[in-house]
Design a protein around this motif. Structure first.
Motif, PDB file in Angstrom:
ATOM      1  N   LYS A 119      -1.552   4.003 -10.313  1.00 17.21           N
ATOM      2  CA  LYS A 119      -1.959   5.237 -11.176  1.00 17.21           C
ATOM      3  C   LYS A 119      -3.501   4.648 -12.107  1.00 17.21           C
ATOM      4  O   LYS A 119      -4.234   5.568 -12.406  1.00 17.21           O
ATOM      5  N   ILE A 120      -3.812   3.452 -11.992  1.00 15.95           N
ATOM      6  CA  ILE A 120      -4.706   2.953 -12.651  1.00 15.95           C
ATOM      7  C   ILE A 120      -5.747   2.238 -11.591  1.00 15.95           C
ATOM      8  O   ILE A 120      -7.108   2.789 -11.352  1.00 15.95           O
ATOM      9  N   SER A 121      -5.526   0.995 -11.115  1.00 17.60           N
ATOM     10  CA  SER A 121      -6.493   0.340 -10.220  1.00 17.60           C
ATOM     11  C   SER A 121      -5.637  -0.507  -9.554  1.00 17.60           C
ATOM     12  O   SER A 121      -4.759  -1.214 -10.170  1.00 17.60           O
ATOM     13  N   PRO A 122      -5.854  -0.819  -8.197  1.00 19.38           N
ATOM     14  CA  PRO A 122      -5.214  -1.978  -7.423  1.00 19.38           C
ATOM     15  C   PRO A 122      -5.348  -3.405  -8.053  1.00 19.38           C
ATOM     16  O   PRO A 122      -4.535  -4.158  -7.928  1.00 19.38           O
ATOM     17  N   ASN A 123      -6.403  -3.554  -8.942  1.00 21.54           N
ATOM     18  CA  ASN A 123      -6.834  -4.898  -9.360  1.00 21.54           C
ATOM     19  C   ASN A 123      -6.821  -4.945 -11.025  1.00 21.54           C
ATOM     20  O   ASN A 123      -6.790  -4.029 -11.643  1.00 21.54           O
ATOM     21  N   GLN A 124      -6.161  -6.047 -11.460  1.00 15.64           N
ATOM     22  CA  GLN A 124      -6.174  -6.286 -13.041  1.00 15.64           C
ATOM     23  C   GLN A 124      -7.500  -6.224 -13.337  1.00 15.64           C
ATOM     24  O   GLN A 124      -8.698  -6.677 -12.797  1.00 15.64           O
ATOM     25  N   PHE A 125      -7.414  -5.871 -14.743  1.00 14.48           N
ATOM     26  CA  PHE A 125      -8.668  -5.678 -15.680  1.00 14.48           C
ATOM     27  C   PHE A 125      -9.984  -4.675 -14.963  1.00 14.48           C
ATOM     28  O   PHE A 125     -10.873  -4.858 -15.402  1.00 14.48           O
ATOM     29  N   GLU A 126      -9.714  -4.116 -13.964  1.00 20.79           N
ATOM     30  CA  GLU A 126     -10.338  -3.190 -13.231  1.00 20.79           C
ATOM     31  C   GLU A 126     -10.314  -1.652 -13.880  1.00 20.79           C
ATOM     32  O   GLU A 126      -8.975  -1.328 -13.779  1.00 20.79           O
ATOM     33  N   LEU A 127     -11.355  -1.177 -14.400  1.00 17.21           N
ATOM     34  CA  LEU A 127     -11.291   0.163 -15.040  1.00 17.21           C
ATOM     35  C   LEU A 127     -10.914   1.478 -13.980  1.00 17.21           C
ATOM     36  O   LEU A 127     -11.254   0.900 -12.893  1.00 17.21           O
ATOM     37  N   ASN A 128     -10.251   2.206 -14.305  1.00 21.06           N
ATOM     38  CA  ASN A 128     -10.149   3.555 -13.591  1.00 21.06           C
ATOM     39  C   ASN A 128     -11.485   4.087 -13.531  1.00 21.06           C
ATOM     40  O   ASN A 128     -12.371   3.729 -14.236  1.00 21.06           O
ATOM     41  N   GLU A 129     -11.449   5.201 -12.896  1.00 21.83           N
ATOM     42  CA  GLU A 129     -12.972   5.647 -12.520  1.00 21.83           C
ATOM     43  C   GLU A 129     -13.463   6.561 -13.913  1.00 21.83           C
ATOM     44  O   GLU A 129     -14.762   6.206 -14.003  1.00 21.83           O
ATOM     45  N   GLU A 130     -12.624   6.937 -14.793  1.00 25.58           N
ATOM     46  CA  GLU A 130     -13.012   7.384 -16.111  1.00 25.58           C
ATOM     47  C   GLU A 130     -13.439   6.280 -17.056  1.00 25.58           C
ATOM     48  O   GLU A 130     -13.913   6.537 -18.167  1.00 25.58           O
ATOM     49  N   GLY A 131     -12.912   4.953 -17.031  1.00 27.19           N
ATOM     50  CA  GLY A 131     -13.049   3.841 -17.677  1.00 27.19           C
ATOM     51  C   GLY A 131     -12.215   4.009 -19.063  1.00 27.19           C
ATOM     52  O   GLY A 131     -12.365   3.452 -20.122  1.00 27.19           O
ATOM     53  N   THR A 132     -11.100   4.862 -18.701  1.00 24.68           N
ATOM     54  CA  THR A 132     -10.253   4.967 -19.960  1.00 24.68           C
ATOM     55  C   THR A 132      -8.997   4.141 -20.030  1.00 24.68           C
ATOM     56  O   THR A 132      -8.370   3.945 -20.756  1.00 24.68           O
ATOM     57  N   LEU A 133      -8.576   3.588 -18.690  1.00 21.14           N
ATOM     58  CA  LEU A 133      -7.480   2.804 -18.387  1.00 21.14           C
ATOM     59  C   LEU A 133      -7.490   1.576 -17.706  1.00 21.14           C
ATOM     60  O   LEU A 133      -8.478   1.621 -16.936  1.00 21.14           O
ATOM     61  N   SER A 134      -6.966   0.580 -18.076  1.00 21.88           N
ATOM     62  CA  SER A 134      -6.822  -0.607 -17.489  1.00 21.88           C
ATOM     63  C   SER A 134      -5.420  -1.479 -17.575  1.00 21.88           C
ATOM     64  O   SER A 134      -4.810  -1.056 -18.186  1.00 21.88           O
ATOM     65  N   TRP A 135      -5.314  -2.276 -16.716  1.00 24.17           N
ATOM     66  CA  TRP A 135      -3.904  -3.183 -17.005  1.00 24.17           C
ATOM     67  C   TRP A 135      -4.254  -4.507 -16.615  1.00 24.17           C
ATOM     68  O   TRP A 135      -5.007  -4.962 -15.810  1.00 24.17           O
ATOM     69  N   GLU A 136      -2.996  -5.399 -16.817  1.00 20.95           N
ATOM     70  CA  GLU A 136      -2.975  -6.863 -16.683  1.00 20.95           C
ATOM     71  C   GLU A 136      -1.610  -7.226 -16.446  1.00 20.95           C
ATOM     72  O   GLU A 136      -0.895  -6.755 -17.288  1.00 20.95           O
ATOM     73  N   GLU A 137      -1.238  -8.443 -16.075  1.00 18.36           N
ATOM     74  CA  GLU A 137       0.260  -8.902 -16.087  1.00 18.36           C
ATOM     75  C   GLU A 137      -0.049 -10.043 -17.159  1.00 18.36           C
ATOM     76  O   GLU A 137      -1.030 -10.984 -16.883  1.00 18.36           O
ATOM     77  N   VAL A 138       1.050 -10.323 -17.888  1.00 15.98           N
ATOM     78  CA  VAL A 138       0.891 -11.238 -18.978  1.00 15.98           C
ATOM     79  C   VAL A 138       2.166 -11.952 -18.986  1.00 15.98           C
ATOM     80  O   VAL A 138       3.106 -11.819 -18.464  1.00 15.98           O
TER      81      VAL A 138
END
Length: 389
Positions: A119-138
């Motif tokens: 739903k966001i991006s295959p890679n961590q810290f990589e923004l979606n196309e709109e620049g509204t969402l990102s994710w990471e493992e912690v």
């Protein structure tokens, strides 16, 4: 967890300065610490910088180090250690931090990461196309009992399924993140058992359960008996032999014989008098028997309003701490000799008063008290092979 580094210089802003509101708040945080300890405000100030910029920039780290008169490397160490600090630009509407530590991993965190990748991006810290969402493992974020969980900025969302995480992401992307209540996403109160309480739920056990059942049966019988008593007339009823039976006292009374009937024979009168004497004594016997349990309960263990001489150090009994000693004193127990005399019935009474079911017997207070009352520490060592605590 991978090494955390600052973002590349290409995305770093040239400078940083707190705005008026957050600058005032930063000064408030610094004043909370004693003079010479102002550097303790480093974490709150880094959080304020992230709140203003959306992430912790190199310029903000330098600015905070200068404000706190703190070596730059020390501020850098704090910022790079805690995953709550975003070290590069993240989604403007949501940055999803998925816990990947063992408890969450065992409960399905890998499926949550798969949702983020789709739903966001295959890679961590990589923004979606709109620049509204990102994710990471912690690493662990402290909600292991409610695993799996994620954190979005300052809030945690726990007990997640992949479907529920999708709904949360969609809500944030639509700007409706405030509509999602943080915390457990199932029918659970904070970290209580998911199926409801299994302990300390108020249900009596052991002797208390038997007493509660007995009381409940007595109350039921009493309430069922009330209509019957109300229906019966409160008057004597004549028997076939001309005597009268009282429902209240349930005895034969010669004085209740009807005046219209002929006087009974002398032998019959003697028997009636004897019956009256015998039955008249019975209620008194029952009354005395009824009073005996109350008197025994009132006696209970020996209690003293004040110690006789110096009070014993009850904390020498294993299982009795300062708070419990104070409670025992308040109940009238000051000396080892008092506890040494407790009987089984006394233990039950004190056990209920302390609300520590089974502790007295489990720690064998009576045996310990007998040894201490008999010969103090020397006798205790002789009996138990160790010093009293």
């Amino acid at each position: 967890m991978s090494v955390r580094r600052l973002a590349e210089d290409a995305v770093q802003p040239e400078g940083f300065k707190f705005n008026r509101a957050l600058g005032a708040e930063a000064k408030v945080w610094i004043k909370k610490y004693p003079k010479g300890r102002e550097q303790s405000a480093v974490i709150p100030l880094l959080m304020l910088a992230q709140e203003q910029e959306g992430w912790v920039t190199k310029a903000s780290i330098e600015h905070i180090a200068e404000m706190l008169n703190m070596p730059l490397i020390r501020v850098m160490e704090v910022a790079t250690f805690y995953t709550q600090f975003m070290l590069q630009p993240v989604g403007t509407k949501a940055h999803i931090q998925v816990c990947g530590t063992t408890p969450c991993m065992l409960r399905g965190s890998e499926e949550l990461m798969a949702v983020c990748k789709s739903k966001i991006s295959p890679n961590q810290f990589e923004l979606n196309e709109e620049g509204t969402l990102s994710w990471e493992e912690v690493e662990c974020q402290g909600a292991c009992v409610n695993a799996p969980m994620v954190m979005v900025f300052k809030d945690t969302y726990e007990d997640l399924t992949p479907e529920r995480l999708e709904e949360i992401i969609d809500a944030f992307e639509a700007g409706n993140g405030d509509s999602i209540k943080p915390g457990p996403q199932i029918d659970r109160i904070f970290s209580a058992p998911a199926g409801g309480l299994t302990t300390l739920n108020g249900k009596p056990v052991g002797k208390s359960a038997k007493a509660a059942n007995s009381n409940a049966k007595a109350k039921t019988a009493k309430s069922a008996d009330k209509p019957t008593r109300a229906a019966k007339p409160k008057q004597s009823t004549s028997l076939s032999d001309g005597t009268v039976k009282s429902p209240k006292e349930n005895r034969v009374s010669a004085d209740s014989v009807s005046a219209k009937n002929a006087a009974p024979a002398p032998g019959t009168a003697k028997k009636a008098a004897a019956a009256e004497t015998t039955t008249a004594k019975k209620p008194a016997t029952k009354s005395s028997a009824a009073k005996k349990p109350a008197a025994a309960k009132a006696a209970g263990p020996e209690r003293l309003s004040a110690p006789q001489g110096a009070a014993d150090d009850l904390k020498l009994i294993s299982g009795v701490g300062p708070k419990l000693e104070q409670t025992l004193n308040g109940l009238g127990f000051w000396h080892f000799s008092q506890i040494a005399k407790w009987k089984k019935s006394d233990v039950a009474i004190v056990d209920d008063e302390l609300s520590f079911k089974g502790r007295i017997e489990r720690d064998d207070w009576i045996k310990q008290a007998k040894a201490l009352a008999k010969g103090g520490e020397a006798e205790y060592i002789k009996v138990f092979g160790k010093k009293p605590r």
